[in-house]
Scaffold this motif. Structure first.
Motif, PDB file in Angstrom:
ATOM      1  N   ARG A 191       2.280   4.820 -13.292  1.00 18.70           N
ATOM      2  CA  ARG A 191       3.660   4.682 -13.756  1.00 18.70           C
ATOM      3  C   ARG A 191       4.648   4.747 -12.581  1.00 18.70           C
ATOM      4  N   ALA A 192       4.441   5.686 -11.667  1.00 20.69           N
ATOM      5  CA  ALA A 192       5.346   5.829 -10.514  1.00 20.69           C
ATOM      6  C   ALA A 192       5.273   4.621  -9.585  1.00 20.69           C
ATOM      7  N   ILE A 193       4.069   4.143  -9.334  1.00 23.85           N
ATOM      8  CA  ILE A 193       3.903   2.978  -8.449  1.00 23.85           C
ATOM      9  C   ILE A 193       4.490   1.737  -9.105  1.00 23.85           C
ATOM     10  N   THR A 194       4.263   1.567 -10.395  1.00 21.75           N
ATOM     11  CA  THR A 194       4.824   0.418 -11.111  1.00 21.75           C
ATOM     12  C   THR A 194       6.342   0.423 -11.037  1.00 21.75           C
ATOM     13  N   ALA A 195       6.944   1.583 -11.204  1.00 24.74           N
ATOM     14  CA  ALA A 195       8.403   1.692 -11.131  1.00 24.74           C
ATOM     15  C   ALA A 195       8.907   1.346  -9.732  1.00 24.74           C
ATOM     16  N   ASP A 196       8.254   1.871  -8.715  1.00 30.49           N
ATOM     17  CA  ASP A 196       8.683   1.583  -7.345  1.00 30.49           C
ATOM     18  C   ASP A 196       8.510   0.103  -7.014  1.00 30.49           C
ATOM     19  N   LEU A 197       7.361  -0.457  -7.360  1.00 33.87           N
ATOM     20  CA  LEU A 197       7.125  -1.887  -7.105  1.00 33.87           C
ATOM     21  C   LEU A 197       8.141  -2.745  -7.847  1.00 33.87           C
ATOM     22  N   GLY A 198       8.446  -2.355  -9.071  1.00 35.31           N
ATOM     23  CA  GLY A 198       9.449  -3.098  -9.848  1.00 35.31           C
ATOM     24  C   GLY A 198      10.793  -3.121  -9.156  1.00 35.31           C
ATOM     25  N   GLY A 199      11.176  -2.001  -8.565  1.00 36.81           N
ATOM     26  CA  GLY A 199      12.428  -1.950  -7.808  1.00 36.81           C
ATOM     27  C   GLY A 199      12.401  -2.869  -6.607  1.00 36.81           C
ATOM     28  N   LEU A 200      11.267  -2.904  -5.898  1.00 36.14           N
ATOM     29  CA  LEU A 200      11.132  -3.806  -4.748  1.00 36.14           C
ATOM     30  C   LEU A 200      11.130  -5.269  -5.192  1.00 36.14           C
ATOM     31  N   ALA A 204       0.845  -1.192   0.000  1.00 34.07           N
ATOM     32  CA  ALA A 204       0.000   0.000   0.000  1.00 34.07           C
ATOM     33  C   ALA A 204       0.878   1.240   0.000  1.00 34.07           C
ATOM     34  N   TYR A 205       0.448   2.251  -0.703  1.00 28.93           N
ATOM     35  CA  TYR A 205       1.167   3.528  -0.732  1.00 28.93           C
ATOM     36  C   TYR A 205       0.322   4.565  -0.007  1.00 28.93           C
ATOM     37  N   GLU A 206       0.314   4.441   1.304  1.00 26.76           N
ATOM     38  CA  GLU A 206      -0.422   5.357   2.164  1.00 26.76           C
ATOM     39  C   GLU A 206       0.450   5.647   3.364  1.00 26.76           C
ATOM     40  N   GLY A 207       0.204   6.755   4.021  1.00 26.28           N
ATOM     41  CA  GLY A 207       0.988   7.249   5.134  1.00 26.28           C
ATOM     42  C   GLY A 207       1.744   6.252   5.986  1.00 26.28           C
ATOM     43  N   GLU A 208       1.062   5.490   6.807  1.00 27.88           N
ATOM     44  CA  GLU A 208       1.734   4.645   7.791  1.00 27.88           C
ATOM     45  C   GLU A 208       2.138   3.271   7.271  1.00 27.88           C
ATOM     46  N   HIS A 209       1.802   2.957   6.039  1.00 25.20           N
ATOM     47  CA  HIS A 209       2.131   1.642   5.494  1.00 25.20           C
ATOM     48  C   HIS A 209       3.587   1.591   5.063  1.00 25.20           C
ATOM     49  N   ASP A 210       4.263   0.523   5.450  1.00 23.10           N
ATOM     50  CA  ASP A 210       5.653   0.310   5.080  1.00 23.10           C
ATOM     51  C   ASP A 210       5.769  -1.140   4.647  1.00 23.10           C
ATOM     52  N   ALA A 211       6.269  -1.362   3.447  1.00 18.15           N
ATOM     53  CA  ALA A 211       6.334  -2.711   2.891  1.00 18.15           C
ATOM     54  C   ALA A 211       7.470  -3.550   3.463  1.00 18.15           C
ATOM     55  N   ALA A 212       8.397  -2.951   4.198  1.00 23.45           N
ATOM     56  CA  ALA A 212       9.590  -3.673   4.653  1.00 23.45           C
ATOM     57  C   ALA A 212       9.254  -4.956   5.411  1.00 23.45           C
TER      58      ALA A 212
END
Length: 138
Positions: free
Chosen positions: A61-70, A10-18
């Motif tokens: 596009r921005a989310i796809t790029a970030d997810l791709g990096g992860l 999720a790309y929302e305030g308190e969410h962290d994918a780590a």
């Protein structure tokens, strides 16, 4: 160990994918496919007049790029961005793509999360595969 994990991001305030990514690494069998998914919810109609013309495409596009990096941090990592209701889209993707474990983040419930309306609760209650709820480490 699982052969195809679906990790919600999720790309929302308190969410962290780590934490979710850490759990996915621990649960993945050698050579497992790991798919990171983000669900873009529809914008409320009243906001559309205030948003830039190509806001949805730019965000996608921005989310796809970030997810791709992860996803690149996994041997067989993939990124998927879909649109709709988060629980519904995650469950559909899991069923249609042979996912054997969904990893989803959850947070300590506040009063607004005590009802069973959260995305994590819906997924846990309806999934046809294993679900691992990753709690924040705090």
């Amino acid at each position: 160990m699982y052969s195809h994990l679906l990790v919600t991001v999720a790309y929302e305030g308190e969410h962290d994918a780590a934490r979710s990514l850490q759990v996915a690494r621990a649960l993945a069998a050698p050579g497992a496919k790991v798919t990171l998914i983000h669900v873009m919810e529809p914008a409320p109609l009243f906001t559309l007049d205030y948003l830039p013309e190509n806001w949805r495409e730019d965000m996608h596009r921005a989310i796809t790029a970030d997810l791709g990096g992860l996803a690149a941090g996994f041997e067989d990592g993939h990124a998927v961005v879909v649109e709709g209701d988060p629980a519904h889209e995650v469950l559909d993707y899991a069923q249609e793509n042979g996912v054997d474990c969904i990893v989803i983040a959850s947070h300590r419930p506040g009063t607004h999360r005590l009802m069973l309306g959260s995305t994590a609760a819906k997924i846990v209650g309806r999934a046809l595969c294993a679900v691992h709820v990753a709690r924040r480490a705090d």
